[in-house]
Enzyme design. Structure first.
Site, PDB file in Angstrom:
ATOM      1  N   ASP A  35       0.867  -1.163   0.000  1.00 18.68           N
ATOM      2  CA  ASP A  35       0.000   0.000   0.000  1.00 18.68           C
ATOM      3  C   ASP A  35       0.917   1.231   0.000  1.00 18.68           C
ATOM      4  OD1 ASP A  35      -3.201   0.599   1.623  1.00 18.68           O
ATOM      5  OD2 ASP A  35      -2.117   1.743   0.101  1.00 18.68           O
TER       6      ASP A  35
HETATM    7  C1  GLC Z   1      -4.281   4.401  -0.235  1.00 18.71           C
HETATM    8  C2  GLC Z   1      -5.184   3.243   0.148  1.00 18.71           C
HETATM    9  C3  GLC Z   1      -5.277   2.183  -0.902  1.00 18.71           C
HETATM   10  C4  GLC Z   1      -5.168   2.819  -2.279  1.00 18.71           C
HETATM   11  C5  GLC Z   1      -3.752   3.367  -2.410  1.00 18.71           C
HETATM   12  C6  GLC Z   1      -3.526   4.086  -3.744  1.00 18.71           C
HETATM   13  O1  GLC Z   1      -3.538   4.798   0.879  1.00 18.71           O
HETATM   14  O2  GLC Z   1      -4.929   2.589   1.391  1.00 18.71           O
HETATM   15  O3  GLC Z   1      -6.529   1.509  -0.725  1.00 18.71           O
HETATM   16  O4  GLC Z   1      -5.418   1.861  -3.294  1.00 18.71           O
HETATM   17  O5  GLC Z   1      -3.407   4.230  -1.337  1.00 18.71           O
HETATM   18  O6  GLC Z   1      -4.337   5.215  -3.800  1.00 18.71           O
END
Ligand code: GLC
Length: 717
Positions: A269
């Site tokens: 993430d």
């Molecule tokens: C965010 C979220 C994740 C998302 C990623 C890209 O922090 O936790 O669900 O897909 O970053 O935006």
């Protein structure tokens, strides 16, 4: 590259290179080229010179948020111009829509109709690929039992069986029949794993989850996505039993690859690799990169520790080349599955556009099916279309962002049909009076008098209350679940005007509605219903469509009950009014305000005739009659639950193992059939092995999680 070939590339976006022999390609790659494939870079929609340079040097294998056919093609040309010309993978959060926004995933789960989620994902993929995207960071399949956590909006609620059905549907929708098709996106099961169990409902907080609860509650939707062929996973932020999910070898390697045989790749993430340092697991960037990659996180999102640290870790012998090779192999395998080597470019003649009539219809149909009628005393709904004056009151009634919710992709609030707009369109001949009454938050009641006067002047009132569009979703945990600001007081003042009043809720999570629920005769849970939300709400309020949604998550009476979910354990002292020394509160009931699976209809469906009989080896046939005894056609969701009063480990008081949404005409009777097989009857016993245990099972059927019919099933192995 010669000028001629470069011109060919530039001129022929569909330029096809032969699908490579991935092992042969891997063998040719230098360590730097391998690390480049493991690095994803965030960037502005329009890209940037820095990204172009990184792509041209083979320093990145993917981007997120960059989109637009011309933009992605420029980056792709730079990547294909490198020594080995490995294509980039362009990712973005297409969660519940790209340009046409569907109801939030919690609302799509409330349809109890996976086909709706699949269709929404399919249409969203078709829109997203027009802007050069081929990867979405969806579906979010985190089970969530705590409505303080703002991300309950993005998932399918509290139940693993419903969550698994939705996970499969999203993967089918996003990836299509063939992920290599030009209108498919790689899907991404996230956030692996346990993120929804954030302590105190506070986003990014610690999780402590037993292995059995992981396997019984949190794993199933991920396994369902994997069984449906999901190409990627995303590792989560949370500390999981002392080892953060983005460095947890038990979940990332032992379970995901060892037990489940996942062949795709795991992306971290956002910055979750770098966050191993504040977690207190890594004492520096090199250790964070080593732990994450070594545990099974193949690609790093946004933070760039893999680029800066992995080459040195390998040279110093702290990270095996084989581990890097395996991560690269997985990434190349997904790019090949998407057909990127054959068709790396987007068609620059195409671009996403405002929702067309077909897209709007799909969004409206999905929204109608997501609406949950929580209460309808005296059959107040549907309202009559012959009324002359309608008062529409509330701070969210004309708020486009409130119907879109969080993660709105490229959706535009200005393109959304608000509740007010939907009601006006449904009543062209009536006078529709609008008054906000109060703000969403804040403590002013200055607008109450105008709102009450509007109510008094009307034949009927629609009160639109709840949360602003940005009050749920990521980093949006709330310590209070009541209606924000003075909305409850506004509702009481308007209800006191004594006119027929229906409440419409716009919210991304369960709210505590005590004070409102006792007074309002009709409450329609509309969630955040998307681009066509207002039209869907109007259709149901006036009976052009019937409500048939069911709650995918429990609505507590008060925050003090949280976490409160239907599939809880019985305890040794289940709550009893007659026995003081049992599991209950002195100052609140233990029952929810609205339970999991609850939802009313304009029909009146009765269940009867539940039977259970032996089916093919190891399975059992369950059947129950559903009859509409009402005067109107309508929907009902027949729900099948099981319970084991005794087993080798304690079991939940009910476990959803089947559901079917029906539309029945007045007087229509239908026999609904289910199969209970090893997958439904099995569980993780004392030795943690998944197996069906012999013994007595209670099989229950109902229209919510307090099923009224039950039959006894004795399983002998
Ligand atoms: C965010 C979220 C994740 C998302 C990623 C890209 O922090 O936790 O669900 O897909 O970053 O935006």
């Amino acid at each position: 590259m010669t000028v001629i070939l470069a011109l060919l590339l530039a001129a022929a976006p569909a330029f096809a290179a032969p699908r490579p022999d991935l092992e042969a390609l891997l063998k040719k790659m230098t360590l730097e080229e391998k690390v480049g494939q493991l690095q994803q870079a965030g960037g502005p929609i329009e890209g940037s010179p820095a990204l172009l340079e990184l792509a041209g040097k083979g320093k990145i294998g993917s981007t997120l948020n960059v989109r637009g056919a011309k933009t992605v093609n420029a980056l792709q040309r730079a990547a294909l111009g490198t020594r080995l010309g490995i294509p980039l993978l362009f990712g973005f959060d297409v969660i519940h829509g790209y340009r046409t926004i569907f109801p939030i995933p919690l609302a799509l789960a409330a349809t109890w109709d996976p086909a709706v989620a699949e269709a929404a994902a399919r249409l969203s993929a078709r829109e997203a690929v027009l802007d050069g995207l081929r990867w979405t960071f969806a579906p979010m399949v985190d089970i969530a039992r705590d409505p303080r956590w703002g991300r309950v909006a993005e998932g399918a609620g509290e139940d693993p069986f419903l969550g698994s059905a939705m996970a499969r549907a999203y993967v089918r929708g996003f990836q299509g029949k063939d992920p290599a098709s030009s209108d498919s996106l790689a899907a991404c099961a996230k956030h692996w794993v346990g993120y929804g169990a954030a302590e105190a409902g506070r986003d990014y907080s610690t999780t402590e989850i037993s292995e059995r609860t992981l396997r019984e509650i949190y794993f199933p939707p991920f396994k369902a996505a994997l069984d449906e062929g999901v190409l990627t996973f995303m590792s989560a932020f949370n500390d999981l039993n002392g080892v953060p999910a983005s460095a947890n070898a038990f979940t990332l390697t032992k379970v995901l690859r060892g037990e489940w045989g996942f062949k795709g790749f795991v992306v971290s993430d956002w910055d979750s690799v770098a966050q191993l340092i504040p977690h207190g697991l890594a004492d520096g960037a090199d250790e964070a990169a080593r732990l994450a990659l070594g545990a099974g996180v193949d690609m790093e999102m946004n933070s760039v520790l893999y680029s800066s640290e992995v080459p040195k870790l390998v040279k110093d012998g702290r990270l095996k080349t084989a581990a890097v090779d395996e991560a690269v192999r997985r990434v190349l395998r997904v790019k090949a599955a998407l057909g990127l080597f054959e068709r790396p470019y987007a068609d620059e003649a195409l671009a996403s556009a405002a929702p067309d009539a077909a897209a709007r219809k799909a969004a409206r149909d999905a929204a109608v099916r997501s609406l949950v009628l929580l209460k309808n005393d005296g059959g107040l709904l549907p309202l009559s279309k012959s009324l002359k004056t309608l008062a529409v009151i509330g701070p969210l009634a004309d708020d486009g962002a409130a119907v879109l919710g969080s993660w709105t992709g490229d959706g535009k609030a200005a393109e959304a049909v608000t509740v007010l707009a939907g009601l006006r369109a449904a009543l062209p001949g009536a006078t529709v009076v609008f008054s906000t009454g109060c703000a969403v938050t804040g403590d002013s009641d200055a607008g109450f008098a105008e709102a009450v006067a509007a109510a008094r002047s009307a034949d009927a009132v629609v009160l639109v209350l709840g949360e602003a569009g940005d009050m749920s979703g990521e980093a949006s945990s709330r310590a209070f679940l009541d209606l924000p600001g003075r909305q409850l007081d506004l509702a009481k003042a308007v209800l006191a005007a004594g006119r027929p009043t229906a409440v419409v809720l716009l919210n991304g999570r369960p709210l505590t509605l005590s004070g409102l629920a006792e007074k309002a005769p009709a409450i329609l849970e509309a969630w955040q219903p998307g681009t066509e939300g207002g039209a869907a709400v109007a259709a149901v309020l006036f009976g052009d469509a019937g409500p048939g949604g069911k709650l995918p998550i429990t609505f507590p009476r008060t925050l003090g009950q949280v976490p409160l979910y239907y599939n809880h354990k019985n305890t040794g002292r289940p709550p009893s009014e007659s026995d003081h020394y049992t599991s209950k509160y002195l100052d609140a009931p233990v029952t929810p305000l609205f339970r999991f699976g609850h939802g009313l209809s304009y029909a009146s469906v009765r269940l009867s005739g539940l039977t259970v009989s032996a089916g093919k080896a190891g399975s059992y046939a369950v059947a129950v009659d559903a009859e509409n005894a009402g005067a109107r056609e309508g929907d009902e969701v027949v729900q099948l639950y099981i319970r084991r009063a005794a087993a080798s480990v304690t079991r939940h008081v009910a476990e959803l193992k089947g559901f079917r949404r029906l539309t029945l005409k007045p007087g229509e009777k239908r026999r609904v059939e289910f199969t209970l097989g090893p997958r439904e009857l099995g569980f993780h016993g004392l030795d943690m092995r998944f197996a069906v245990e012999p013994g007595v099972y209670e099989v229950m059927a109902g229209t919510d999680s307090a099923p009224g019919l039950s039959a006894r099933l004795t399983v002998a192995l």
